[in-house]
Design a protein around this motif. Structure first.
Motif, PDB file in Angstrom:
ATOM      1  N   ALA A 124      23.765 -45.942  19.827  1.00  0.00           N
ATOM      2  CA  ALA A 124      22.763 -44.932  20.179  1.00  0.00           C
ATOM      3  C   ALA A 124      21.354 -45.508  20.118  1.00  0.00           C
ATOM      4  O   ALA A 124      21.039 -46.324  19.248  1.00  0.00           O
ATOM      5  CB  ALA A 124      22.882 -43.735  19.238  1.00  0.00           C
ATOM      6  N   ARG A 125      20.519 -45.066  21.042  1.00  0.00           N
ATOM      7  CA  ARG A 125      19.117 -45.482  21.026  1.00  0.00           C
ATOM      8  C   ARG A 125      18.339 -44.766  19.930  1.00  0.00           C
ATOM      9  O   ARG A 125      17.428 -45.322  19.344  1.00  0.00           O
ATOM     10  CB  ARG A 125      18.485 -45.202  22.392  1.00  0.00           C
ATOM     11  N   ARG A 126      18.679 -43.502  19.673  1.00  0.00           N
ATOM     12  CA  ARG A 126      18.062 -42.748  18.588  1.00  0.00           C
ATOM     13  C   ARG A 126      19.179 -42.052  17.812  1.00  0.00           C
ATOM     14  O   ARG A 126      20.173 -41.619  18.407  1.00  0.00           O
ATOM     15  CB  ARG A 126      17.063 -41.710  19.096  1.00  0.00           C
ATOM     16  N   ALA A 127      19.005 -41.946  16.502  1.00  0.00           N
ATOM     17  CA  ALA A 127      20.052 -41.368  15.655  1.00  0.00           C
ATOM     18  C   ALA A 127      19.467 -40.321  14.726  1.00  0.00           C
ATOM     19  O   ALA A 127      18.448 -40.560  14.061  1.00  0.00           O
ATOM     20  CB  ALA A 127      20.739 -42.457  14.837  1.00  0.00           C
ATOM     21  N   PHE A 128      20.111 -39.154  14.688  1.00  0.00           N
ATOM     22  CA  PHE A 128      19.695 -38.049  13.843  1.00  0.00           C
ATOM     23  C   PHE A 128      20.813 -37.714  12.855  1.00  0.00           C
ATOM     24  O   PHE A 128      21.995 -37.712  13.220  1.00  0.00           O
ATOM     25  CB  PHE A 128      19.421 -36.783  14.671  1.00  0.00           C
ATOM     26  N   LEU A 129      20.413 -37.403  11.627  1.00  0.00           N
ATOM     27  CA  LEU A 129      21.340 -36.854  10.641  1.00  0.00           C
ATOM     28  C   LEU A 129      21.075 -35.369  10.507  1.00  0.00           C
ATOM     29  O   LEU A 129      19.923 -34.945  10.361  1.00  0.00           O
ATOM     30  CB  LEU A 129      21.157 -37.526   9.277  1.00  0.00           C
ATOM     31  N   VAL A 130      22.140 -34.555  10.546  1.00  0.00           N
ATOM     32  CA  VAL A 130      22.014 -33.120  10.303  1.00  0.00           C
ATOM     33  C   VAL A 130      22.840 -32.787   9.052  1.00  0.00           C
ATOM     34  O   VAL A 130      24.029 -33.055   8.995  1.00  0.00           O
ATOM     35  CB  VAL A 130      22.484 -32.288  11.517  1.00  0.00           C
ATOM     36  N   THR A 131      22.167 -32.234   8.046  1.00  0.00           N
ATOM     37  CA  THR A 131      22.860 -31.939   6.794  1.00  0.00           C
ATOM     38  C   THR A 131      22.100 -30.892   6.004  1.00  0.00           C
ATOM     39  O   THR A 131      20.870 -30.900   5.972  1.00  0.00           O
ATOM     40  CB  THR A 131      23.024 -33.211   5.940  1.00  0.00           C
ATOM     41  N   ASP A 132      22.826 -29.958   5.376  1.00  0.00           N
ATOM     42  CA  ASP A 132      22.158 -28.972   4.533  1.00  0.00           C
ATOM     43  C   ASP A 132      21.974 -29.541   3.127  1.00  0.00           C
ATOM     44  O   ASP A 132      22.526 -30.579   2.770  1.00  0.00           O
ATOM     45  CB  ASP A 132      22.936 -27.648   4.497  1.00  0.00           C
TER      46      ASP A 132
END
Length: 261
Positions: A199-207
Motif C-alpha cells: 500500500a502507498r498509504r496505510a491507516f490503522l482503525v482501532t477503538d
C-alpha cells in the motif's frame, strides 16, 4: 477472589457480550451505580475484567474474544471511526481492507463511494460492499475461518502480493504502549504484513479498548503507518511517539460524546 452471585453473573455477561456497562448492570440487578463500580473494581483487581469508560470488558489473555462479542463491543465508536476513515478515502482509488469488526465499519461507510476497488480477505466486508454498485470487489483465496469470515494463510498472502494499492486499512487485536500492533494469530499477522507492504498509504482503525491489551504476535509499528483513527486520546507517551514518527492521530468520538482526556 471468591465471587458473589452477582459478580459471577456479571462475569458471564461480560464474556458473552464482550462488554458490560455500569448503568445497565445497576438496572439489571437493582443496585446503585456505586455498588456496580465496586464490583467491577474488585473483579478488575482480581484480573478477571479490564475497566473501560462506562463499564468493563473481559481481561484479554492468549485467546481473542469471539467475533460476535467483538462486533458488539464499542459499536458506536467503531461506526465513528469507520466514517472518519472513509472520509479520508477518495473516489477513484484502490484499497485493501483486512479482518476485523472496525474495518467492517469502514466498509459500511464506503457504501456511497464511487469507482473504488476493494481487495479484501474479509467475507463480511465483501458482503457489506455488495450494496455499492460503484465498488469492484476482489476477494482473496485462502483458508476460511468460520469464526469470523476471514481468509488467511499462504494463498492469502500471495494474492495480496500481486497488487499495489492506494490505501490499506487494517485493524489490530491489540496496540502496545510502545506503538506495536499485536495479534493472536501468526497466519493473520503474515497477511497483515503483506498488506502493509503493498500500500502507498496505510491507516490503522482501532477503538480505545485495544490500547495496552496483550497479544503475543507483532504485526508492525505505528511508525510504519500514516495515521491511526481511534475514539479516545492515546496515552501521552504513545502520542509523543506518533508525533515523532509523523503518524497522524485522528480522534473520532461517537456523535454526542467528547473524547476522554
Amino acid at each position: 477472589m471468591a465471587l458473589s452471585i452477582r459478580q459471577n453473573e456479571i462475569l458471564e455477561l461480560a464474556r458473552a457480550e464482550g462488554r458490560v456497562l455500569v448503568e445497565d448492570l445497576a438496572q439489571r440487578f437493582d443496585v446503585t451505580l456505586q455498588t456496580i463500580r465496586r464490583d467491577l473494581g474488585e473483579m478488575a483487581g482480581a484480573g478477571l475484567l479490564d475497566r473501560v469508560h462506562g463499564g468493563a470488558v473481559p481481561r484479554a489473555g492468549a485467546v481473542n474474544l469471539g467475533y460476535e462479542a467483538r462486533r458488539r463491543m464499542n459499536a458506536e465508536a467503531k461506526a465513528a471511526i469507520g466514517a472518519a476513515c472513509a472520509a479520508e478515502i477518495p473516489d477513484n482509488c484502490s484499497l485493501i481492507l483486512n479482518l476485523g469488526t472496525t474495518t467492517e465499519a469502514v466498509a459500511r461507510a464506503l457504501i456511497h463511494h464511487s469507482n473504488i476497488t476493494v481487495i479484501t480477505n474479509n467475507m463480511n466486508v465483501a458482503n457489506i460492499l455488495l450494496a455499492n454498485p460503484g465498488c469492484e470487489i476482489m476477494v482473496t483465496g485462502g483458508t476460511l475461518r468460520r469464526s469470523d469470515g476471514g481468509l488467511v494463510g499462504e494463498l492469502t498472502t500471495q494474492f495480496f502480493e500481486q497488487f499495489k494499492v492506494d490505501y490499506a486499512v487494517i485493524g489490530t487485536s491489540a496496540l502496545d504502549h510502545d506503538g506495536d500492533l499485536l495479534d493472536f494469530d501468526l497466519a493473520e499477522v503474515r497477511v497483515s504484513r503483506a498488506i502493509l507492504r503493498q500500500a502507498r498509504r496505510a491507516f490503522l482503525v482501532t477503538d480505545h479498548s485495544k490500547i495496552g491489551r496483550p497479544a503475543p504476535a507483532r504485526i508492525a509499528s505505528l511508525s510504519e503507518l500514516d495515521a491511526i483513527f481511534t475514539d479516545q486520546p492515546l496515552p501521552q507517551d504513545l502520542h509523543r511517539h506518533c508525533t515523532e514518527w509523523h503518524t497522524e492521530v485522528r480522534l473520532c468520538p461517537p456523535a454526542g460524546q467528547i473524547a476522554d482526556t
